[in-house]
Design an enzyme around this catalytic site. Structure first.
Site, PDB file in Angstrom:
ATOM      1  N   ASP A 141     -73.594  31.659  46.709  1.00 57.36           N
ATOM      2  CA  ASP A 141     -74.082  30.438  46.066  1.00 57.36           C
ATOM      3  C   ASP A 141     -73.014  29.347  46.185  1.00 57.36           C
ATOM      4  O   ASP A 141     -71.818  29.605  46.013  1.00 57.36           O
ATOM      5  CB  ASP A 141     -74.400  30.710  44.591  1.00 57.36           C
ATOM      6  CG  ASP A 141     -75.250  29.611  43.965  1.00 57.36           C
ATOM      7  OD1 ASP A 141     -76.405  29.891  43.611  1.00 57.36           O
ATOM      8  OD2 ASP A 141     -74.756  28.465  43.844  1.00 57.36           O
TER       9      ASP A 141
ATOM     10  N   ASN B 214     -85.135  32.813  38.606  1.00 51.50           N
ATOM     11  CA  ASN B 214     -85.604  31.683  37.811  1.00 51.50           C
ATOM     12  C   ASN B 214     -87.008  31.289  38.269  1.00 51.50           C
ATOM     13  O   ASN B 214     -87.307  31.303  39.457  1.00 51.50           O
ATOM     14  CB  ASN B 214     -84.655  30.493  37.971  1.00 51.50           C
ATOM     15  CG  ASN B 214     -83.316  30.735  37.296  1.00 51.50           C
ATOM     16  OD1 ASN B 214     -83.261  31.270  36.191  1.00 51.50           O
ATOM     17  ND2 ASN B 214     -82.243  30.364  37.959  1.00 51.50           N
TER      18      ASN B 214
ATOM     19  N   HIS C 120     -80.659  35.881  42.185  1.00 51.70           N
ATOM     20  CA  HIS C 120     -79.230  35.653  41.951  1.00 51.70           C
ATOM     21  C   HIS C 120     -78.600  37.010  41.663  1.00 51.70           C
ATOM     22  O   HIS C 120     -79.027  37.718  40.744  1.00 51.70           O
ATOM     23  CB  HIS C 120     -79.001  34.765  40.722  1.00 51.70           C
ATOM     24  CG  HIS C 120     -79.479  33.356  40.875  1.00 51.70           C
ATOM     25  ND1 HIS C 120     -78.629  32.296  41.116  1.00 51.70           N
ATOM     26  CD2 HIS C 120     -80.717  32.827  40.802  1.00 51.70           C
ATOM     27  CE1 HIS C 120     -79.321  31.175  41.181  1.00 51.70           C
ATOM     28  NE2 HIS C 120     -80.597  31.466  40.989  1.00 51.70           N
TER      29      HIS C 120
ATOM     30  N   HIS D 139     -85.700  33.567  45.378  1.00 45.28           N
ATOM     31  CA  HIS D 139     -84.385  34.168  45.597  1.00 45.28           C
ATOM     32  C   HIS D 139     -83.955  34.918  44.341  1.00 45.28           C
ATOM     33  O   HIS D 139     -84.318  34.541  43.228  1.00 45.28           O
ATOM     34  CB  HIS D 139     -83.332  33.103  45.942  1.00 45.28           C
ATOM     35  CG  HIS D 139     -83.297  31.949  44.996  1.00 45.28           C
ATOM     36  ND1 HIS D 139     -84.228  30.926  45.049  1.00 45.28           N
ATOM     37  CD2 HIS D 139     -82.490  31.640  43.960  1.00 45.28           C
ATOM     38  CE1 HIS D 139     -83.970  30.046  44.089  1.00 45.28           C
ATOM     39  NE2 HIS D 139     -82.925  30.467  43.405  1.00 45.28           N
TER      40      HIS D 139
ATOM     41  N   VAL E 230     -84.485  25.500  43.666  1.00 45.28           N
ATOM     42  CA  VAL E 230     -84.865  25.630  45.078  1.00 45.28           C
ATOM     43  C   VAL E 230     -86.171  26.427  45.162  1.00 45.28           C
ATOM     44  O   VAL E 230     -86.238  27.579  44.715  1.00 45.28           O
ATOM     45  CB  VAL E 230     -83.756  26.328  45.892  1.00 45.28           C
ATOM     46  CG1 VAL E 230     -84.199  26.487  47.348  1.00 45.28           C
ATOM     47  CG2 VAL E 230     -82.448  25.546  45.819  1.00 45.28           C
TER      48      VAL E 230
HETATM   49  P1  5GP Z   1     -82.331  28.244  41.191  1.00 45.51           P
HETATM   50  O1  5GP Z   1     -82.015  27.331  40.071  1.00 45.51           O
HETATM   51  O2  5GP Z   1     -83.381  27.674  42.121  1.00 45.51           O
HETATM   52  O3  5GP Z   1     -82.666  29.637  40.735  1.00 45.51           O
HETATM   53  O4  5GP Z   1     -80.997  28.406  42.006  1.00 45.51           O
HETATM   54  C1  5GP Z   1     -80.715  27.747  43.191  1.00 45.51           C
HETATM   55  C2  5GP Z   1     -79.291  28.059  43.551  1.00 45.51           C
HETATM   56  O5  5GP Z   1     -79.071  27.631  44.880  1.00 45.51           O
HETATM   57  C3  5GP Z   1     -78.259  27.341  42.674  1.00 45.51           C
HETATM   58  O6  5GP Z   1     -77.440  28.306  42.030  1.00 45.51           O
HETATM   59  C4  5GP Z   1     -77.491  26.471  43.659  1.00 45.51           C
HETATM   60  O7  5GP Z   1     -76.118  26.402  43.380  1.00 45.51           O
HETATM   61  C5  5GP Z   1     -77.775  27.127  44.991  1.00 45.51           C
HETATM   62  N1  5GP Z   1     -77.780  26.218  46.118  1.00 45.51           N
HETATM   63  C6  5GP Z   1     -78.412  25.019  46.186  1.00 45.51           C
HETATM   64  N2  5GP Z   1     -78.213  24.445  47.399  1.00 45.51           N
HETATM   65  C7  5GP Z   1     -77.433  25.303  48.097  1.00 45.51           C
HETATM   66  C8  5GP Z   1     -76.887  25.267  49.424  1.00 45.51           C
HETATM   67  O8  5GP Z   1     -77.068  24.334  50.198  1.00 45.51           O
HETATM   68  N3  5GP Z   1     -76.138  26.345  49.809  1.00 45.51           N
HETATM   69  C9  5GP Z   1     -75.915  27.418  48.981  1.00 45.51           C
HETATM   70  N4  5GP Z   1     -75.173  28.418  49.452  1.00 45.51           N
HETATM   71  N5  5GP Z   1     -76.412  27.477  47.733  1.00 45.51           N
HETATM   72  C10 5GP Z   1     -77.164  26.429  47.299  1.00 45.51           C
END
Ligand code: 5GP
Length: 114
Positions: free
Chosen positions: A30, A87, A102, A100, A96
């Site tokens: 992340d 999430n 975490h 996915h 995003v």
């Molecule tokens: P969500 O809130 O959708 O469950 O988590 C999305 C995660 O994707 C966040 O923890 C954020 O830091 C990570 N993330 C967003 N954009 C990028 C990216 O361009 N590269 C990487 N490696 N992680 C990302």
């Protein structure tokens, strides 16, 4: 489904620190880590959210979990423990729209999550 940054990572159009990859699953660090180990485990097939997963994708979801446990073993956090998070929607703050998991480890996590 709308194009996301994860599709670009899967296609290697933008860089990411990939820690695991096979035909169906990719795992990368992340960009804003919330723990010493914070990896996102992502199906290459674009599913927007867990609520969009269909019965036909049940096998893929099972593989996603099994591969996540394998990644945890490879990263050396299987013994100390880890937390898995998916999430979904506004209250959980999914950012995003590409499903996915975490994988968080390397420190203790409180319960309830608060
Ligand atoms: P969500 O809130 O959708 O469950 O988590 C999305 C995660 O994707 C966040 O923890 C954020 O830091 C990570 N993330 C967003 N954009 C990028 C990216 O361009 N590269 C990487 N490696 N992680 C990302």
């Amino acid at each position: 489904m709308a194009e996301t940054v994860f599709s670009k990572i899967i296609r290697k159009e933008i860089p990411a620190e990939i820690v695991y990859e096979d035909e169906e699953v990719i795992a990368f660090k992340d960009i804003r880590p919330q723990a010493p180990v914070h990896v996102l485990v992502v199906p290459k097939e674009p599913i927007e959210t867990i609520a969009d997963a269909t019965e036909a994708q049940a096998e893929l979801l099972g593989k996603l979990l099994v591969r996540t446990a394998e990644v945890a073993r490879q990263l050396g956090i299987a013994e100390s423990g880890y937390r898995l998070v998916i999430n979904h929607g506004r209250d959980a703050g999914q950012e995003v729209l590409h499903l996915h998991i975490h994988l968080l480890g390397g420190r203790p996590f409180g319960w309830p999550p608060g």
